[in-house]
Design a protein around this motif. Structure first.
Motif, PDB file in Angstrom:
ATOM      1  N   ASP A 275       0.819  -1.273   0.091  1.00 57.38           N
ATOM      2  CA  ASP A 275       0.082  -0.016   0.098  1.00 57.38           C
ATOM      3  C   ASP A 275       0.691   1.248  -0.017  1.00 57.38           C
ATOM      4  N   VAL A 276       2.122   1.185   0.519  1.00 51.15           N
ATOM      5  CA  VAL A 276       3.020   2.264   0.614  1.00 51.15           C
ATOM      6  C   VAL A 276       4.505   1.954   0.225  1.00 51.15           C
ATOM      7  N   VAL A 277       5.148   2.505  -0.433  1.00 51.19           N
ATOM      8  CA  VAL A 277       6.332   2.142  -0.695  1.00 51.19           C
ATOM      9  C   VAL A 277       7.369   3.572  -0.351  1.00 51.19           C
ATOM     10  N   VAL A 278       8.283   3.125   0.478  1.00 55.29           N
ATOM     11  CA  VAL A 278       9.341   4.173   0.742  1.00 55.29           C
ATOM     12  C   VAL A 278      10.889   3.877   0.322  1.00 55.29           C
ATOM     13  N   VAL A 302      13.951  14.791  -6.922  1.00 62.64           N
ATOM     14  CA  VAL A 302      13.470  13.692  -6.314  1.00 62.64           C
ATOM     15  C   VAL A 302      12.313  13.363  -7.180  1.00 62.64           C
ATOM     16  N   GLN A 303      11.297  14.312  -7.453  1.00 61.62           N
ATOM     17  CA  GLN A 303      10.271  13.778  -8.345  1.00 61.62           C
ATOM     18  C   GLN A 303      10.423  13.042  -9.528  1.00 61.62           C
ATOM     19  N   LYS A 304      11.801  13.656 -10.321  1.00 65.45           N
ATOM     20  CA  LYS A 304      11.759  12.967 -11.326  1.00 65.45           C
ATOM     21  C   LYS A 304      12.349  11.306 -11.268  1.00 65.45           C
ATOM     22  N   GLN A 305      13.209  11.347 -10.203  1.00 66.05           N
ATOM     23  CA  GLN A 305      13.989   9.935  -9.874  1.00 66.05           C
ATOM     24  C   GLN A 305      12.728   8.944  -9.250  1.00 66.05           C
ATOM     25  N   LEU A 306      11.869   9.397  -8.584  1.00 66.63           N
ATOM     26  CA  LEU A 306      10.554   8.372  -7.773  1.00 66.63           C
ATOM     27  C   LEU A 306       9.859   8.461  -9.323  1.00 66.63           C
ATOM     28  N   GLY A 307       9.721   8.831 -10.205  1.00 64.18           N
ATOM     29  CA  GLY A 307       8.822   8.497 -11.264  1.00 64.18           C
ATOM     30  C   GLY A 307       9.665   7.500 -11.948  1.00 64.18           C
ATOM     31  N   GLU A 308      10.836   7.427 -12.088  1.00 64.38           N
ATOM     32  CA  GLU A 308      11.656   6.360 -12.555  1.00 64.38           C
ATOM     33  C   GLU A 308      11.534   4.982 -11.940  1.00 64.38           C
ATOM     34  N   PHE A 309      11.563   5.263 -10.614  1.00 66.34           N
ATOM     35  CA  PHE A 309      11.411   3.833  -9.885  1.00 66.34           C
ATOM     36  C   PHE A 309      10.052   3.208  -9.950  1.00 66.34           C
ATOM     37  N   ALA A 310       8.914   4.281 -10.035  1.00 70.11           N
ATOM     38  CA  ALA A 310       7.721   3.792 -10.308  1.00 70.11           C
ATOM     39  C   ALA A 310       7.500   3.166 -11.577  1.00 70.11           C
ATOM     40  N   PHE A 318       0.853  -1.799  -8.368  1.00 67.74           N
ATOM     41  CA  PHE A 318       1.000  -1.819  -6.684  1.00 67.74           C
ATOM     42  C   PHE A 318      -0.072  -0.624  -6.252  1.00 67.74           C
ATOM     43  N   ASN A 319      -0.829  -0.898  -5.242  1.00 68.63           N
ATOM     44  CA  ASN A 319      -1.630   0.037  -4.626  1.00 68.63           C
ATOM     45  C   ASN A 319      -0.916   1.320  -4.449  1.00 68.63           C
ATOM     46  N   ALA A 320       0.170   0.971  -4.164  1.00 73.75           N
ATOM     47  CA  ALA A 320       1.191   2.146  -3.667  1.00 73.75           C
ATOM     48  C   ALA A 320       1.185   3.315  -4.642  1.00 73.75           C
ATOM     49  N   ILE A 321       1.375   2.553  -6.047  1.00 72.73           N
ATOM     50  CA  ILE A 321       1.741   3.579  -7.117  1.00 72.73           C
ATOM     51  C   ILE A 321       0.390   4.195  -7.763  1.00 72.73           C
ATOM     52  N   LYS A 322      -0.640   3.554  -7.594  1.00 74.89           N
ATOM     53  CA  LYS A 322      -2.017   3.705  -8.150  1.00 74.89           C
ATOM     54  C   LYS A 322      -2.374   5.088  -7.165  1.00 74.89           C
ATOM     55  N   ASN A 323      -2.116   4.843  -5.922  1.00 69.44           N
ATOM     56  CA  ASN A 323      -2.394   5.838  -5.030  1.00 69.44           C
ATOM     57  C   ASN A 323      -1.630   6.996  -4.694  1.00 69.44           C
ATOM     58  N   LYS A 324      -0.386   7.001  -5.561  1.00 63.90           N
ATOM     59  CA  LYS A 324       0.573   7.791  -5.342  1.00 63.90           C
ATOM     60  C   LYS A 324       1.037   7.975  -3.929  1.00 63.90           C
ATOM     61  N   ARG A 325       1.078   6.791  -3.305  1.00 63.52           N
ATOM     62  CA  ARG A 325       1.738   6.633  -2.080  1.00 63.52           C
ATOM     63  C   ARG A 325       3.310   6.103  -1.986  1.00 63.52           C
ATOM     64  N   LEU A 326       3.795   6.753  -2.709  1.00 61.52           N
ATOM     65  CA  LEU A 326       5.420   6.497  -3.124  1.00 61.52           C
ATOM     66  C   LEU A 326       6.211   7.618  -2.339  1.00 61.52           C
ATOM     67  N   TRP A 380      14.620  16.108   2.539  1.00 64.23           N
ATOM     68  CA  TRP A 380      14.882  14.980   3.378  1.00 64.23           C
ATOM     69  C   TRP A 380      13.567  14.261   3.502  1.00 64.23           C
ATOM     70  N   PHE A 381      12.546  14.540   3.122  1.00 65.90           N
ATOM     71  CA  PHE A 381      11.359  13.821   2.963  1.00 65.90           C
ATOM     72  C   PHE A 381      10.537  14.338   1.850  1.00 65.90           C
ATOM     73  N   TYR A 382       9.962  13.313   1.203  1.00 65.51           N
ATOM     74  CA  TYR A 382       9.212  13.938  -0.036  1.00 65.51           C
ATOM     75  C   TYR A 382       8.266  12.935  -0.442  1.00 65.51           C
ATOM     76  N   GLN A 383       7.093  13.412  -0.894  1.00 64.94           N
ATOM     77  CA  GLN A 383       6.021  12.580  -1.462  1.00 64.94           C
ATOM     78  C   GLN A 383       6.057  12.661  -3.091  1.00 64.94           C
ATOM     79  N   TRP A 384       5.998  11.447  -3.749  1.00 64.14           N
ATOM     80  CA  TRP A 384       5.772  11.457  -5.263  1.00 64.14           C
ATOM     81  C   TRP A 384       4.416  12.105  -5.664  1.00 64.14           C
ATOM     82  N   LYS A 385       4.509  12.966  -6.519  1.00 61.39           N
ATOM     83  CA  LYS A 385       3.217  13.572  -6.992  1.00 61.39           C
ATOM     84  C   LYS A 385       2.812  13.352  -8.395  1.00 61.39           C
TER      85      LYS A 385
END
Length: 385
Positions: A275-278, A302-310, A318-326, A380-385
């Motif tokens: 449900d969540v990926v950190v 960070v936004q760009k790199q998280l998009g590449e992981f997604a 993943f529920n985490a990616i569908k709900n943007k809980r990355l 230091w902390f970020y949520q993928w948008k």
């Protein structure tokens, strides 16, 4: 010679002898008077001479004593380090570069390797004559099998600290031990009390969330050191990042299939549907594809790199990616005395309603401002948008 001429010479001689006696007392007595037995987090009773003037330390960038020493000793921290490893410079390069700007003398400290990495220069350490060697508990097996006996034979006591277990007891006892060693007991208690208070708040919020019927999210947490193309370590439910996830109320999907830390089988992860990926990031200069976090990161990067992981194969389901809980956190924000800040961030990732008034970034800045001799900036902390 007349008695009148002789008396002044007698007074001078007596004064010299008295001065010599005072010097002798001044040198010898304190050395004996300050020998004290302390207990480290391994439960070992060790005799050391207090206060410690210089220590050799390890895991400078990975939960060793360095950051708490910095909080206790301020800009004088370098004066109390006889030698250290390359951990901060190699694995937390953003932090190292920022800290050297505030305390330039850190860059001049002798580098002697780590007791568990095969490059520990025990002969040089002995030649530097530190008052004590302070090693993380995670190195105990390696130390006892190798360099520990040599150090102790040379009269250098070995002490163990621990921030990796993420227990209140070890965080507290490590901090109080360091305070005792460096004659900063009042400040150490203040720091330990701060940690305990903040952690209790996190635990209370999690308990409230569960009492309200909120289901613990399934969480996958990974070190983003290999970038999207390779899987970094993940954790068991009671070790380091896995332990922190559990404290913050998350259900670690790899909790029972990983021993301490190791990469997960991607097939297992696909079946777990978190449900969540950190993802944790840092500045690893030799791996530019790694997730960059900290002083040199920007929200856009960070936004760009998280998009590449997604975009990893299968992750779009993943529920985490569908709900943007990355999410992303700095890897250096865990296994330290101030990692209550990261517990707050994880709690907010998992239970946003129950942590909506918590600001982890502001808490981190407050800790740096109030206790550390360094500036803090970056992401230091970020949520993928």
């Amino acid at each position: 010679m007349s008695l009148k001429a002789f008396l002044p010479r007698m007074r001078v001689a007596a004064a010299v002898m008295a001065g010599a006696a005072l010097l002798t007392v001044g040198v010898i007595t304190p050395a004996h008077a300050q020998k004290t037995t302390v207990t480290d987090v391994a439960g070992r009773k060790v005799e050391v001479q207090l206060p410690v003037k210089k220590a050799v330390i390890a895991w400078s960038g990975s939960g060793g004593p360095f950051m708490t020493m910095s909080a206790l000793l301020g800009k004088d921290v370098h004066k109390h380090i006889a030698a250290w490893d390359e951990g901060l410079a190699k694995h937390r390069r953003d932090m190292y570069d920022a800290y050297v700007k505030s305390v330039p003398e850190l860059a001049k400290l002798p580098v002697v390797g780590g007791p568990d990495t095969g490059d520990f220069n025990v002969e040089r350490v002995i030649s530097l004559a530190p008052d004590v060697a302070i090693f993380p508990l995670g190195t105990k097996k390696a130390v006892e099998a190798g360099v520990g006996k040599k150090l102790e034979a040379a009269g250098i006591p070995v002490l163990y600290t621990d921030y990796h277990a993420e227990t209140v007891e070890n965080h507290r006892n490590t901090t109080l031990l360091l305070g005792k060693l460096f004659n900063k007991e009042a400040r150490a208690k203040q720091l330990a009390d701060l940690y305990i208070s903040k952690r209790k708040d996190v635990e209370a919020r999690v308990a409230k969330a569960k009492a309200a019927g909120r289901v613990a999210p399934k969480v996958y947490i990974e070190v983003g050191s290999k970038g999207p193309g390779g899987f970094g370590n993940t954790y068991s439910s009671n070790f380091m990042w896995g332990g922190m996830t559990t404290i913050a109320g998350g259900n670690v999907v790899t909790g029972s299939v990983i021993v301490d830390a190791a990469p997960v089988n991607p097939e297992f992860l696909l079946k777990s549907n978190p449900d969540v990926v950190v993802l944790t990031g840092s500045y690893w200069p030799k791996t530019p594809e790694a997730l960059l976090m900290g002083y040199t990161a920007t929200p856009a990067s960070v936004q760009k790199q998280l998009g590449e992981f997604a975009q990893r194969p299968g992750w779009s389901e993943f529920n985490a990616i569908k709900n943007k809980r990355l999410y992303a956190v700095h890897h250096g924000a865990g296994r330290e005395l101030y990692d209550y800040v990261t517990l707050m961030a994880l709690g907010k990732f998992f239970y946003p309603e129950d942590f909506k008034d918590v600001n982890p970034e502001a808490e981190l800045k407050a800790y740096y401002k109030n206790y550390l001799p360094y500036d803090v900036s970056g992401v230091w902390f970020y949520q993928w948008k």
